[in-house]
Design an enzyme around this catalytic site. Structure first.
Site, PDB file in Angstrom:
ATOM      1  N   GLU A 259       0.845  -1.268   0.012  1.00  0.00           N
ATOM      2  CA  GLU A 259      -0.101  -0.019   0.130  1.00  0.00           C
ATOM      3  C   GLU A 259       0.847   1.329  -0.172  1.00  0.00           C
ATOM      4  OE1 GLU A 259      -3.090   2.499   2.838  1.00  0.00           O
ATOM      5  OE2 GLU A 259      -3.162   0.181   2.952  1.00  0.00           O
ATOM      6  N   CYS A 296      -4.298   7.034   5.415  1.00  0.00           N
ATOM      7  CA  CYS A 296      -4.064   6.778   4.119  1.00  0.00           C
ATOM      8  C   CYS A 296      -5.438   6.974   3.317  1.00  0.00           C
ATOM      9  CB  CYS A 296      -4.006   5.419   3.962  1.00  0.00           C
ATOM     10  SG  CYS A 296      -4.986   4.153   4.796  1.00  0.00           S
TER      11      CYS A 296
END
Length: 530
Positions: A259, A296
């Site tokens: 990620e 995020c």
């Protein structure tokens, strides 16, 4: 000051030839706190890998109930030790004890461990498929190799390398884990590792199934990522670090689930701005500054149409940002990365509406709002999508709905994309036009709420096209799907019943949903269809 031990091979022991040591820092003042932790050399990294390899087959053969018992016991231990864990994490990250750490993140962490245990017990992650006429049976199964997990800085519990979703997923798939703790919260990670180690021993699993290293240099990390003895890698962090690890893993054909970065665009359609623009400005500001913007899924870009309603939204949002105090960031490295990101955005043509500077003491940054028009964004789409990880967002002014759709088409891959539309249906046509362009570029499409929250649900997709992640087909949150990242597809051809895994035998070991001859069923083969 003595240096804390490492968890290697089932024992807590001193580092072998460490390359130095480090301490956590209090982000509010920038001063070192707590104990010293070792920076590992090659000997410890190789020892951890060898120990994990040595127990991989034994763990892969462990009964499902024993794996589930470990996950449940670990979850119980985390809940029982909540006060200590929250105190440690608060000191190392400056995240508020209430509600963030105690009421939100810690329960989420123990909850996803229990969800993983449930997926182990009901075999949901294995997704059994049986073709009786061909004598073929297949399911997802352990890799038979260790999984290396790199934890991020922004979730000391829920994404911690020794307790988070990647950890729970890898263990649920019966793979040994080598956890690389984040240096921003070493004492928190140490305490979690102690709880995990105790639960592991109580469950009777191989002692080296769970190991933890605190820090090692980039060269060692890249070398480890490319070691063919690994089965997979889980990583959450910066794009540069993740791509370096993935490049090394690719050479050895090791799956790397990384990620990397996401700006999570939010589109405000004309009707909803006219309907409740002031409320949206407050909602947007709250999302951007939640956790100091260190999520995020923080909204890094908000697309606002031209016109009076759009102007009013921008003015209201700017006022909220301007009135807010500087936000505390996790570390000096986060602050420096944020400063570089804002500088890149401004160099590409973004104007600063408010904020744009660091502030002391410690690691603080002013809530910052930048602005650019649609034409400039289309000229510099990559630079203007630079992630500014912190309380920063870019207002993107679109001429009309057609340009909104054009802007959506040049976005890189993101974890989320959000569209706000009016309740009276006046934005329905615009929704369809923009959503058609945005949908392939985001993992999760959201309507009428900010993207910051990530529910721990089997239906959640916390993933997306590159560069948000390295693979658009997998999620880092949500059982049982997250578990399948760390699994291999095993097929059995004409294998006798006694030699098959339990969920592939004629007798269903529980209420496992199995695809039998093209139909999903929970009964036994030979019984009437059910």
């Amino acid at each position: 000051m003595s240096i804390q031990p490492l968890l290697i091979g089932g024992d807590w022991r001193a580092a072998n030839e460490p390359r130095g040591s480090f301490r956590a820092e209090d982000p509010t003042c920038g001063e070192a706190i707590g104990a010293e932790f070792p920076i590992c050399g090659a000997a410890d990294v190789q020892a951890a890998l060898a120990a994990a390899v040595a127990v991989a087959e034994e763990l892969a053969a462990a009964p499902a109930e024993r794996i589930a018992a470990f996950l449940d016991a670990y979850a119980d231990a985390i809940d029982a030790d909540a006060d200590t864990l929250v105190t440690l994490a608060h000191a190392e990250t400056a995240l508020p004890k209430e509600p963030r750490l105690a009421k939100v993140e810690l329960p989420r962490t123990s909850g996803q461990l229990r969800q993983a245990a449930q997926a182990v017990r009901n075999y949901a992650w294995t997704q059994p498929v049986i073709d009786t006429s061909a004598g073929l049976r297949a399911h997802y199964a352990p890799l038979g190799k260790p999984v290396l997990i790199f934890g991020p800085n922004n979730f000391p519990f829920a994404f911690n390398a020794i307790a988070g979703s990647d950890f729970a997923s890898a263990i649920a798939a019966r793979n040994p884990v080598i956890a690389k703790a984040h240096p921003s919260h070493p004492a928190t990670s140490e305490r979690l590792a102690q709880l995990a180690h105790t639960a592991l021993r109580q469950a009777g699993l191989p002692a080296a199934s769970v190991q933890m290293l605190y820090q090692f240099d980039r060269t060692l990390g890249v070398a480890l990522a490319g070691d063919a003895r690994l089965g997979a890698i889980g990583f959450t962090g910066s794009r540069a670090a993740g791509l370096a690890l993935k490049a090394a893993a690719d050479v050895a054909c090791i799956p790397a689930y990384v990620e990397l970065s996401s700006v999570n665009p939010v589109f405000l359609l004309p009707g909803v701005l006219a309907e409740r623009g002031a409320a949206l400005a407050q909602e947007f500001f709250a999302s951007c500054t939640m956790g100091s913007g260190q999520f995020c899924t923080s909204p890094g870009i908000v697309v606002v149409p031209a016109g009076a309603a759009g102007d009013a939204f921008v003015d209201a949002a700017t006022a909220h940002f301007a009135a807010a105090a500087p936000n505390v960031l996790f570390s000096r490295a986060v602050l420096e990365h944020l400063e570089r990101g804002v500088a890149t955005l401004r160099a590409a043509g973004a104007a600063c509406l408010t904020g744009g500077a660091s502030a002391g003491p410690g690691y603080r940054y002013q809530p910052t709002l930048l602005s650019v028009d649609g034409e400039q964004f289309l000229r510099e789409p990559l630079a203007l999508q630079t992630e500014a990880f912190g309380p920063v967002s870019l207002v993107l002014r679109a001429a009309d709905t057609t340009q909104m759709a054009a802007l959506a088409r040049v976005f890189e891959g993101n974890l989320t994309g959000t569209l706000y539309s009016a309740q009276d249906g006046s934005d329905n046509a615009a929704w369809q036009q923009v959503a058609l362009a945005l949908r392939p570029r985001v993992g999760r499409l959201i309507q009428n709420k900010m993207p910051t929250g990530v529910a721990v649900s089997p239906a959640m997709n916390h993933g997306g096209p590159f560069p948000s992640t390295g693979h658009p087909g997998f999620t880092a949150v949500g059982m049982p799907a997250a578990i399948r990242r760390f699994a291999a597809l095993h097929c059995y051809d004409n294998v006798t019943q006694s030699q098959l895994p339990p969920e592939l035998r004629d007798h269903n070991p529980g209420t496992v949903a199995r695809l039998i001859d093209g139909e999903w069923r929970t009964g036994n083969i030979g019984d009437s269809k059910s």
